[in-house]
Design an enzyme around this catalytic site. Sequence first.
Site, PDB file in Angstrom:
ATOM      1  N   GLU A   1     -18.843   3.412   0.120  1.00  0.00           N
ATOM      2  CA  GLU A   1     -18.175   2.762  -1.231  1.00  0.00           C
ATOM      3  C   GLU A   1     -18.839   2.377  -2.319  1.00  0.00           C
ATOM      4  OE1 GLU A   1     -18.606   1.618   1.914  1.00  0.00           O
ATOM      5  OE2 GLU A   1     -16.620   2.187   2.985  1.00  0.00           O
TER       6      GLU A   1
ATOM      7  N   ASP B   1      -7.492  -5.909  13.692  1.00  0.00           N
ATOM      8  CA  ASP B   1      -8.763  -5.496  13.344  1.00  0.00           C
ATOM      9  C   ASP B   1      -9.689  -6.730  13.245  1.00  0.00           C
ATOM     10  OD1 ASP B   1      -8.684  -2.686  13.578  1.00  0.00           O
ATOM     11  OD2 ASP B   1      -8.740  -2.475  11.529  1.00  0.00           O
TER      12      ASP B   1
ATOM     13  N   ARG C   1      -1.562  -4.435   4.064  1.00  0.00           N
ATOM     14  CA  ARG C   1      -1.249  -3.727   4.990  1.00  0.00           C
ATOM     15  C   ARG C   1       0.100  -3.838   5.509  1.00  0.00           C
ATOM     16  NH1 ARG C   1      -2.139  -4.113  11.047  1.00  0.00           N
ATOM     17  NH2 ARG C   1      -1.770  -1.620  11.726  1.00  0.00           N
TER      18      ARG C   1
ATOM     19  N   ARG D   1       0.803  -1.399  -0.053  1.00  0.00           N
ATOM     20  CA  ARG D   1      -0.141   0.032  -0.028  1.00  0.00           C
ATOM     21  C   ARG D   1       1.036   1.073  -0.052  1.00  0.00           C
ATOM     22  NH1 ARG D   1      -1.866   1.289   5.960  1.00  0.00           N
ATOM     23  NH2 ARG D   1      -0.524   0.396   7.292  1.00  0.00           N
TER      24      ARG D   1
ATOM     25  N   HIS E   1      -5.557  -3.406   2.615  1.00  0.00           N
ATOM     26  CA  HIS E   1      -5.901  -4.420   3.572  1.00  0.00           C
ATOM     27  C   HIS E   1      -6.393  -5.498   3.202  1.00  0.00           C
ATOM     28  CE1 HIS E   1      -4.775  -0.346   5.439  1.00  0.00           C
ATOM     29  NE2 HIS E   1      -5.104  -1.027   6.691  1.00  0.00           N
TER      30      HIS E   1
ATOM     31  N   SER F   1      -4.989   5.454   5.529  1.00  0.00           N
ATOM     32  CA  SER F   1      -4.512   3.777   5.240  1.00  0.00           C
ATOM     33  C   SER F   1      -4.169   3.304   4.113  1.00  0.00           C
ATOM     34  CB  SER F   1      -5.598   3.287   5.989  1.00  0.00           C
ATOM     35  OG  SER F   1      -5.791   3.358   7.311  1.00  0.00           O
TER      36      SER F   1
HETATM   37  C1  LIG Z   1     -18.141  -0.200   5.450  1.00  0.00           C
HETATM   38  C2  LIG Z   1     -17.143   0.446   6.348  1.00  0.00           C
HETATM   39  N1  LIG Z   1     -16.276   1.253   5.429  1.00  0.00           N
HETATM   40  C3  LIG Z   1     -14.917   1.755   6.257  1.00  0.00           C
HETATM   41  C4  LIG Z   1     -14.906   1.484   7.249  1.00  0.00           C
HETATM   42  C5  LIG Z   1     -13.340   1.938   7.976  1.00  0.00           C
HETATM   43  N2  LIG Z   1     -13.868   3.009   9.149  1.00  0.00           N
HETATM   44  C6  LIG Z   1     -13.696   2.377  10.536  1.00  0.00           C
HETATM   45  S1  LIG Z   1     -14.244   3.767  11.245  1.00  0.00           S
HETATM   46  C7  LIG Z   1     -14.449   4.841  10.212  1.00  0.00           C
HETATM   47  C8  LIG Z   1     -14.745   6.364  10.610  1.00  0.00           C
HETATM   48  C9  LIG Z   1     -15.994   6.258  11.263  1.00  0.00           C
HETATM   49  O1  LIG Z   1     -16.462   7.528  11.630  1.00  0.00           O
HETATM   50  P1  LIG Z   1     -17.706   7.813  12.681  1.00  0.00           P
HETATM   51  O2  LIG Z   1     -18.923   6.972  12.017  1.00  0.00           O
HETATM   52  O3  LIG Z   1     -18.104   9.047  12.728  1.00  0.00           O
HETATM   53  O4  LIG Z   1     -17.361   7.010  14.069  1.00  0.00           O
HETATM   54  P2  LIG Z   1     -16.610   7.786  15.216  1.00  0.00           P
HETATM   55  O5  LIG Z   1     -16.280   9.270  15.030  1.00  0.00           O
HETATM   56  O6  LIG Z   1     -17.742   7.615  16.283  1.00  0.00           O
HETATM   57  O7  LIG Z   1     -15.579   6.863  15.556  1.00  0.00           O
HETATM   58  C10 LIG Z   1     -14.033   4.253   8.843  1.00  0.00           C
HETATM   59  C11 LIG Z   1     -14.407   4.910   7.629  1.00  0.00           C
HETATM   60  C12 LIG Z   1     -15.697   0.423   7.832  1.00  0.00           C
HETATM   61  N3  LIG Z   1     -15.273   0.255   9.277  1.00  0.00           N
HETATM   62  N4  LIG Z   1     -16.779  -0.034   7.420  1.00  0.00           N
END
Ligand SMILES: Cc1ncc(C[n+]2csc(CCOP(=O)(O)OP(=O)(O)O)c2C)c(N)n1
Lengths: 275, 311
Positions: B55, B114, B164, B7, B106, B34
């Site tokens: 996505e 994770d 990753r 990556r 990843h 990432s």
């Molecule tokens: C479908 C999906 N896309 C991307 C991710 C990667 N991801 C994990 S947390 C996150 C950000 C989440 O932001 P938010 O919903 O505001 O959570 P918080 O601020 O409460 O941690 C992303 C993009 C994921 N887990 N699932």
Amino acid sequence: MREINDRAVLQVKEKALAIRRHIVTMLSAAGSGHTGGSLSASDIVACLYFWEMNLDPANPDWENRDRFVLSKGHAAPVLYAALAERGFFPTEQLMTLRKLGSPLQGHPDMRKLAGVEASTGSLGQGISWAVGMALAGKIDKKPHRVYVMVGDGELEEGMVWEASMAAAHYKLDNLLLFVDHNGLQIDGKISEVLSPEPISDKFRAFGWHVIEVDGHHIPDIMEALNQARRVKGQPVVIVAATTKGKGCSFMEDRVEWHGTAPNREEMDKALAELV
Amino acid sequence: MKKQATREAYGKALLELGKQHQDIVVLDADLSKSTKTAEFARVFPERFINAGIAEQNMMGMSAGLAAAGKTVFASTFAVFAAGRAFEQIRNSIAYAALDVKICATHAGITVGEDGGSHQSVEDIALMRIIPGMRVVVPADGPSTGQLLEQLYHRKGPAYLRLGRLAVDQVYAEDNKLELDRGVELKIGTEATIVACGIMVDRAIQAWELLSREGISVSVVDMHTIKPLDQELLIKKAKETGAILTVEEHSIIGGLGSAVCEIVSEYYPVPVLRMGIKDQFGQSGRPEELLQHYGLGVEDIVQKVRNLLEIK
Ligand SMILES: Cc1ncc(C[n+]2csc(CCOP(=O)(O)OP(=O)(O)O)c2C)c(N)n1
Ligand SMILES: [Mg+2]
């Protein structure tokens, strides 16, 4: 309706503090994981597990239990800390977080840990799951309630809105959604990455009853939960204004603490503040 | 030799490509730090689009951008690219044969802590089955850069699978790797190890151990899984009479299946497949997980011994 009194508020406050201390400690031991979003959700989760929900830790599969689905599954530490404090498993087990063979997976796995209601981690999916659970409650005419929490960044997933449409269409007044509105996602502020605002107006337009609260003010969260119980014929969303990293000054509102675990020194610093 | 994740190499190579070609547009879904598209985003903000955590919409927008003449690179984690947005990739991107390069990071179990929800062990299968989709799984940093550059010049949809975990270099920076052509990294007589991605380096390590035992095997880096280098594969089947496939992916539907499909039709020889045995991953350290799921160097050595017994 639950009673809101000083004793109850104090008890929940103490639990919220214990949860935050566990979060910081277990994440430091794990060496990776999501600190900011676990801390922003702590007060709400404490209200649910130590005041609101009907649960029986000795009988985690009790059919009339209330259900909580953590749709923002990356905040697993807040769920694990609450479950351990509530007596689902010994708190020592928290230290196995993210280790090979541990039931405390990086994201919640319902097949590995009793008390976890849904396997989540792929954002957007937990809310649909909760809608399904609430539908089952209606079909079976059960009294229990279904609680679900999404992140504000998670609102960007189209699936959240498909689920929201379904919840309103099926008049799921046994469903309660929390939006952990901390204003941040991974790549930055939600307002800059891809704004889901105006959040409350969107839910209203989708047919939900909307309540706005300060997500760190425990009596207000309790009041909102009681108000939600009185709503009939539509689902309720509590849009909770929160601070990512809440409780640790050097983490608060900082995007870099989304997916970073504290090292030893940072853990000590955090624990010194969490008293 | 310094370790580098594929990556990381992708992020660097993408930035260089962006400097040379104005038609490149990059999309990400809130994971640019990432997936390493963040550097491109910093230098070319006007050609970077953050789709947010959406996505499916990202793939749909990619199709539209490509239809309007852009060469699109779209990144997120493999499980959300190939998985979440599968049908948008199939119907909007591939069915229309659009120039979208899905660069998913990843992939596999070396995502690590994770856990299983984030460890894609199905994406090669999902992408390989889509008509017209090229599927590429580079072994290291230098080959990632080389293959990405060639992917830019090859019109049509492609899936680039990235990891990753930082891995050892297999190739020199100035390697002459060619898209769609497997590479014979080691030439031996008794069997051929066909590997892809981070398992290539492990196959070479196994080759060393086997050499010390007096066992002579070939090692092939099959970085392009589709279209598969049939010519090379059939040649190796003829020369060595036995094949072991090694991949950080389910043994169903990935490199192992692709190899079996060709070998069984054109030159049947015994094939053993190493990979994730039809199960989900879990949390753990990457190295630990590779051992746990039977993808250690010793496991490859043992599998070659088994293969020689049934040959
Ligand atoms: C479908 C999906 N896309 C991307 C991710 C990667 N991801 C994990 S947390 C996150 C950000 C989440 O932001 P938010 O919903 O505001 O959570 P918080 O601020 O409460 O941690 C992303 C993009 C994921 N887990 N699932
Ligand atoms: Mg947020």
